[in-house]
Design a protein around this motif. Structure first.
Motif, PDB file in Angstrom:
ATOM      1  N   THR A 146       0.845  -1.182   0.000  1.00 42.81           N
ATOM      2  CA  THR A 146       0.000   0.000   0.000  1.00 42.81           C
ATOM      3  C   THR A 146       0.883   1.236   0.000  1.00 42.81           C
ATOM      4  N   PHE A 147       0.653   2.107  -0.983  1.00 43.06           N
ATOM      5  CA  PHE A 147       1.351   3.388  -1.047  1.00 43.06           C
ATOM      6  C   PHE A 147       0.362   4.457  -0.597  1.00 43.06           C
ATOM      7  N   LYS A 148       0.745   5.220   0.387  1.00 46.72           N
ATOM      8  CA  LYS A 148      -0.070   6.353   0.820  1.00 46.72           C
ATOM      9  C   LYS A 148       0.147   7.516  -0.141  1.00 46.72           C
ATOM     10  N   SER A 149      -0.727   8.483  -0.095  1.00 51.42           N
ATOM     11  CA  SER A 149      -0.599   9.673  -0.939  1.00 51.42           C
ATOM     12  C   SER A 149       0.789  10.280  -0.777  1.00 51.42           C
ATOM     13  N   GLY A 150       1.451  10.541  -1.900  1.00 52.43           N
ATOM     14  CA  GLY A 150       2.777  11.164  -1.876  1.00 52.43           C
ATOM     15  C   GLY A 150       3.943  10.196  -1.827  1.00 52.43           C
TER      16      GLY A 150
END
Length: 112
Positions: free
Chosen positions: A41-45
């Motif tokens: 999972t990549f968070k925003s940014g």
């Protein structure tokens, strides 16, 4: 036989950016030539800088959200249901410039 409950796996940092979290369902050396099978999972940014694997295919299947994949200098916006295969030697990176998390299932296959 091996049975794994994704819900009980620890969140680990990915090798290219330890702030991005993954869960490895099948690890290296459990199945011949399979380097890993897991989720991330990549968070925003968050992003992974350009890199390459000379002896591994990587396959990413987007589950939710969207991300920009850069492959060999070209950008691709991928969303849910899309699947991309990165071939050995291709420069690639991932970026989440959007306001929601992006999650995918991914695996790598060694060529050597």
């Amino acid at each position: 036989m091996k049975l794994v409950d994704w819900n009980t796996l620890p969140d680990l940092g990915v090798s290219h950016n330890p702030d991005i979290k993954k869960r490895t369902l099948i690890g290296k050396d459990e199945i011949p030539r399979l380097m890993m099978y897991g989720t991330a999972t990549f968070k925003s940014g968050q992003r992974v800088e350009l890199h390459k694997h000379d002896t591994m295919y990587e396959v990413f299947h987007i589950q939710s959200g969207k991300a920009i994949f850069t492959v060999s200098g070209k950008e691709y916006e991928l969303g849910p249901g899309m699947c991309i295969t990165i071939e050995p030697g291709e420069m690639h990176g991932q970026n989440n410039p959007f306001n929601e998390d992006v999650s995918w299932v991914y695996f790598g296959i060694a060529t050597d």
